[in-house]
Write a protein that holds these residues in place. Structure first.
Motif, PDB file in Angstrom:
ATOM      1  N   GLY A 165      -4.441   1.220  26.308  1.00  0.00           N
ATOM      2  CA  GLY A 165      -3.979   2.665  25.944  1.00  0.00           C
ATOM      3  C   GLY A 165      -4.761   3.367  25.358  1.00  0.00           C
ATOM      4  O   GLY A 165      -5.261   3.271  24.147  1.00  0.00           O
ATOM      5  N   VAL A 166      -5.128   4.627  26.107  1.00  0.00           N
ATOM      6  CA  VAL A 166      -6.191   5.504  25.611  1.00  0.00           C
ATOM      7  C   VAL A 166      -5.755   6.861  25.223  1.00  0.00           C
ATOM      8  O   VAL A 166      -4.839   7.385  26.058  1.00  0.00           O
ATOM      9  CB  VAL A 166      -7.268   5.395  26.669  1.00  0.00           C
ATOM     10  N   GLY A 167      -6.103   7.400  24.271  1.00  0.00           N
ATOM     11  CA  GLY A 167      -5.721   8.729  24.146  1.00  0.00           C
ATOM     12  C   GLY A 167      -4.794   8.869  22.820  1.00  0.00           C
ATOM     13  O   GLY A 167      -4.223   7.789  22.268  1.00  0.00           O
ATOM     14  N   PRO A 168      -4.355   9.997  22.333  1.00  0.00           N
ATOM     15  CA  PRO A 168      -3.606  10.062  21.217  1.00  0.00           C
ATOM     16  C   PRO A 168      -2.067   9.344  21.397  1.00  0.00           C
ATOM     17  O   PRO A 168      -1.331   9.793  22.512  1.00  0.00           O
ATOM     18  CB  PRO A 168      -3.258  11.690  20.951  1.00  0.00           C
ATOM     19  N   GLY A 169      -1.935   8.495  20.506  1.00  0.00           N
ATOM     20  CA  GLY A 169      -0.492   7.890  20.360  1.00  0.00           C
ATOM     21  C   GLY A 169      -0.407   6.753  21.406  1.00  0.00           C
ATOM     22  O   GLY A 169       0.810   6.536  21.738  1.00  0.00           O
ATOM     23  N   ALA A 170      -1.393   6.535  22.021  1.00  0.00           N
ATOM     24  CA  ALA A 170      -1.366   5.375  23.195  1.00  0.00           C
ATOM     25  C   ALA A 170      -1.110   3.977  22.770  1.00  0.00           C
ATOM     26  O   ALA A 170      -1.804   3.710  21.887  1.00  0.00           O
ATOM     27  CB  ALA A 170      -2.300   5.583  24.188  1.00  0.00           C
ATOM     28  N   HIS A 171      -0.290   3.199  23.267  1.00  0.00           N
ATOM     29  CA  HIS A 171      -0.085   1.985  22.894  1.00  0.00           C
ATOM     30  C   HIS A 171      -0.626   0.891  24.016  1.00  0.00           C
ATOM     31  O   HIS A 171      -0.698   1.394  25.265  1.00  0.00           O
ATOM     32  CB  HIS A 171       1.174   1.619  22.921  1.00  0.00           C
ATOM     33  N   GLY A 172      -1.169  -0.158  23.512  1.00  0.00           N
ATOM     34  CA  GLY A 172      -1.956  -1.148  24.435  1.00  0.00           C
ATOM     35  C   GLY A 172      -1.438  -2.424  24.006  1.00  0.00           C
ATOM     36  O   GLY A 172      -0.767  -2.853  22.961  1.00  0.00           O
ATOM     37  N   ARG A 173      -1.490  -3.538  25.212  1.00  0.00           N
ATOM     38  CA  ARG A 173      -1.337  -5.002  24.783  1.00  0.00           C
ATOM     39  C   ARG A 173      -2.714  -5.640  25.460  1.00  0.00           C
ATOM     40  O   ARG A 173      -2.657  -5.636  26.532  1.00  0.00           O
ATOM     41  CB  ARG A 173      -0.144  -5.249  25.571  1.00  0.00           C
ATOM     42  N   LEU A 174      -3.226  -6.295  24.660  1.00  0.00           N
ATOM     43  CA  LEU A 174      -4.575  -6.990  25.142  1.00  0.00           C
ATOM     44  C   LEU A 174      -4.479  -8.615  24.709  1.00  0.00           C
ATOM     45  O   LEU A 174      -4.253  -8.653  23.801  1.00  0.00           O
ATOM     46  CB  LEU A 174      -5.809  -6.393  24.524  1.00  0.00           C
ATOM     47  N   THR A 230      -1.856  -2.814  20.103  1.00  0.00           N
ATOM     48  CA  THR A 230      -2.925  -1.852  19.670  1.00  0.00           C
ATOM     49  C   THR A 230      -2.076  -0.434  19.970  1.00  0.00           C
ATOM     50  O   THR A 230      -1.069  -0.093  20.577  1.00  0.00           O
ATOM     51  CB  THR A 230      -4.099  -1.567  20.616  1.00  0.00           C
ATOM     52  N   ALA A 231      -2.489   0.432  18.824  1.00  0.00           N
ATOM     53  CA  ALA A 231      -1.997   1.661  18.941  1.00  0.00           C
ATOM     54  C   ALA A 231      -2.670   2.787  18.454  1.00  0.00           C
ATOM     55  O   ALA A 231      -3.605   2.297  17.491  1.00  0.00           O
ATOM     56  CB  ALA A 231      -0.813   1.843  18.134  1.00  0.00           C
ATOM     57  N   THR A 232      -2.876   3.988  18.756  1.00  0.00           N
ATOM     58  CA  THR A 232      -3.871   4.967  18.431  1.00  0.00           C
ATOM     59  C   THR A 232      -3.216   6.036  17.492  1.00  0.00           C
ATOM     60  O   THR A 232      -1.942   6.201  17.504  1.00  0.00           O
ATOM     61  CB  THR A 232      -4.461   5.638  19.498  1.00  0.00           C
ATOM     62  N   GLU A 233      -4.166   6.804  16.857  1.00  0.00           N
ATOM     63  CA  GLU A 233      -3.263   7.921  16.131  1.00  0.00           C
ATOM     64  C   GLU A 233      -2.604   8.805  17.158  1.00  0.00           C
ATOM     65  O   GLU A 233      -3.313   9.154  18.017  1.00  0.00           O
ATOM     66  CB  GLU A 233      -4.574   8.583  15.309  1.00  0.00           C
ATOM     67  N   LYS A 234      -1.703   9.305  16.511  1.00  0.00           N
ATOM     68  CA  LYS A 234      -0.800  10.053  17.428  1.00  0.00           C
ATOM     69  C   LYS A 234      -1.274  11.616  17.358  1.00  0.00           C
ATOM     70  O   LYS A 234      -1.129  12.259  18.466  1.00  0.00           O
ATOM     71  CB  LYS A 234       0.661  10.296  16.717  1.00  0.00           C
ATOM     72  N   ARG A 235      -1.593  12.118  16.357  1.00  0.00           N
ATOM     73  CA  ARG A 235      -1.848  13.585  16.112  1.00  0.00           C
ATOM     74  C   ARG A 235      -3.151  13.883  16.935  1.00  0.00           C
ATOM     75  O   ARG A 235      -4.058  13.293  16.661  1.00  0.00           O
ATOM     76  CB  ARG A 235      -1.921  14.126  14.584  1.00  0.00           C
ATOM     77  N   PRO A 236      -3.088  14.668  17.795  1.00  0.00           N
ATOM     78  CA  PRO A 236      -4.111  14.936  18.745  1.00  0.00           C
ATOM     79  C   PRO A 236      -5.517  15.194  18.115  1.00  0.00           C
ATOM     80  O   PRO A 236      -6.482  14.510  18.445  1.00  0.00           O
ATOM     81  CB  PRO A 236      -4.003  16.001  19.804  1.00  0.00           C
ATOM     82  N   GLU A 237      -5.489  16.098  17.236  1.00  0.00           N
ATOM     83  CA  GLU A 237      -6.824  16.642  16.375  1.00  0.00           C
ATOM     84  C   GLU A 237      -7.201  15.399  15.541  1.00  0.00           C
ATOM     85  O   GLU A 237      -8.361  15.474  15.335  1.00  0.00           O
ATOM     86  CB  GLU A 237      -6.398  17.956  15.855  1.00  0.00           C
ATOM     87  N   ALA A 238      -6.176  14.850  14.819  1.00  0.00           N
ATOM     88  CA  ALA A 238      -6.783  13.707  13.956  1.00  0.00           C
ATOM     89  C   ALA A 238      -7.288  12.462  14.998  1.00  0.00           C
ATOM     90  O   ALA A 238      -8.071  12.032  14.294  1.00  0.00           O
ATOM     91  CB  ALA A 238      -5.240  13.291  13.131  1.00  0.00           C
ATOM     92  N   TRP A 239      -6.532  12.329  15.921  1.00  0.00           N
ATOM     93  CA  TRP A 239      -7.163  11.296  16.939  1.00  0.00           C
ATOM     94  C   TRP A 239      -8.555  11.765  17.210  1.00  0.00           C
ATOM     95  O   TRP A 239      -9.557  10.763  17.294  1.00  0.00           O
ATOM     96  CB  TRP A 239      -6.205  11.112  17.946  1.00  0.00           C
ATOM     97  N   LEU A 240      -8.762  13.099  17.548  1.00  0.00           N
ATOM     98  CA  LEU A 240     -10.097  13.462  18.063  1.00  0.00           C
ATOM     99  C   LEU A 240     -10.968  13.218  16.917  1.00  0.00           C
ATOM    100  O   LEU A 240     -12.221  12.526  17.189  1.00  0.00           O
ATOM    101  CB  LEU A 240      -9.956  14.953  18.368  1.00  0.00           C
TER     102      LEU A 240
END
Ligand SMILES: C[S@@+](CC[C@H](N)C(=O)[O-])C[C@H]1O[C@@H](n2cnc3c(N)ncnc32)[C@H](O)[C@@H]1O
Ligand code: SF4
Length: 386
Positions: A268-277, A286-296
């Protein structure tokens, strides 16, 4: 321990979190930025994130890539191309990879679509939502029915494969009106349709309106009739449901979404993307930071937007397989469930659900939910889960 071979499907999901406006029913991670966004800077962060995930899950062969949102059709075709190149740099990409891009009819122009095609996208998924203007207005959409149909025509002309989404069980919708709309949609569809029942999500404007009694959605009985009608019309037209809300001709299923439902790995790539590895034989969520600018900023500062990397217990991994797999018409392989969880599904619970007509066992031993069991899917899963 999970088994992994080179031919095991592996998917990459890329989330683009921006939209032109926020639809009042939507609780996806999507944001409006009137001041514009720095796409070049975001692109660089996507590339960094892909490298970081590939370092955790190297040596995979990518069988599908999905640009979802948000509205990825607001991205420049060159950005989509750069992300695809980056994925190809870090992983092997299968020769027949499926590359889908979600598009909103307001941002579909032939030139732009040709650009995506040249960049490597080979499947479009359009958010049509309704084929009548009053409903589109009520859903807060910026396009008309004609604009949606024009967008479908552009997708048909440019991509090998396309699908579009409709939302049903909308306010005041009758079975007759939905039957006519669905048949019209099927005439425009090629091989795949996603048909979602409107859900009233917390923290959306629709939730407030619904609570205040200003938005009346079909009651349970009407919603069930609309669902049953959908199954009959689509099956008659050669587009049976292969998943709760997804219909396709045999062989034209969305390979990317099958990866989720069949319990395979995805990045899962990009803000708020989930992954399973699967890492060292353990399934990692896995999960990434949701807020776009905070993720950036997080990616720029630390090299990754990941905020969750959690090893699932065998019970959690098995229940997830059950939850996702039972959404599929093909159901689950009970032996795989046992291998994941270390214990078999409870035969007593299965036989009760079978007697109730909610599940059945196929000739090759798979367990699946029946047509009449699907509206009760949540209860069936809860019953079978550990
Ligand atoms: C995240 S959206 C992305 C597509 C694109 N942004 C668009 O709206 O055209 C994916 C799909 O989810 C469906 N959807 C979103 N919110 C929903 C809701 N509350 N109830 C039912 N379907 C919903 C819509 O059909 C939509 O096309
Ligand atoms: S365009 Fe799509 S993702 Fe954006 S707010 Fe509307 S439904 Fe949500």
């Amino acid at each position: 321990m999970l088994n992994m071979t080179l031919t095991t499907p592996f998917a990459v999901y890329v989330h683009w979190p921006f939209c032109l406006s926020k639809c009042p029913y939507c609780d996806f991670n999507s944001h409006v930025r009137h001041g514009g966004i720095d796409e070049t800077r975001f692109l660089r962060a996507y590339e960094i994130e892909i490298a970081a995930i590939a370092a955790r899950a190297p040596n995979r062969t990518v069988s599908s890539i999905f640009f979802g949102g948000g509205t990825p059709s607001l991205m420049q075709p060159s950005s989509v191309g750069a992300i695809l190149n980056c994925i190809g740099k870090h992983w092997t990409v299968a020769r027949d990879v499926e590359v889908t891009l979600e598009a909103n009819p307001t941002s579909v122009e032939a030139t732009r679509f040709r650009g995506y095609r040249t960049a490597g996208v080979n499947r479009a998924s359009l958010g049509v939502q309704a084929l009548d203007d009053a409903s589109l207005r009520e859903l807060g959409r910026l396009h008309t029915a004609q604009e949606a149909l024009d967008a479908v025509a552009v997708a048909r002309a440019i991509f090998e494969r396309y699908s579009f989404d409709l939302i049903y069980a909308r306010p005041q919708q009758t079975t007759d009106a939905w039957a006519a709309e669905l048949k019209r949609a099927i005439a425009e569809a090629a091989e795949h349709l996603s048909l979602y029942q409107l859900t009233i999500e917390p923290d959306t404007p629709f939730f407030g309106l619904h609570k205040a009694g200003k938005l009346k959605v079909p009651d349970e009985d009407l919603a069930r009739d609309l669902y049953d009608l959908t199954q009959i019309i689509c099956a008659d037209a050669g587009l049976p449901a292969y998943e709760v809300s997804n219909h396709a001709r045999v062989g034209a299923e969305c390979r990317h979404n099958l990866v989720y439902w069949r319990g395979h790995d995805y990045a899962g790539v990009g803000p708020g993307a989930h992954g399973r590895l699967t890492i060292d034989g353990r399934r990692v969520a896995t999960a990434t930071e949701k807020r776009p600018e905070a993720w950036l900023m997080r990616v720029e500062e630390s090299g990754t937007g990941l905020i969750v990397e959690e090893k699932l217990t065998s019970g959690e991994a098995a229940d997830e397989y059950l939850l996702m797999g039972l959404r599929l018409a093909e159901g689950i392989d009970p032996a795989r469930y046992s291998a994941l969880s270390g214990r078999a599904l409870n035969p007593k619970r299965i036989s009760i659900l079978r007697e109730e007509g909610a599940v059945e066992t196929t000739a090759d031993g798979r367990l699946r939910v029946t047509q009449s069991g699907f509206p009760l899917l949540d209860a069936v899963v809860a019953d079978l889960a550990a």
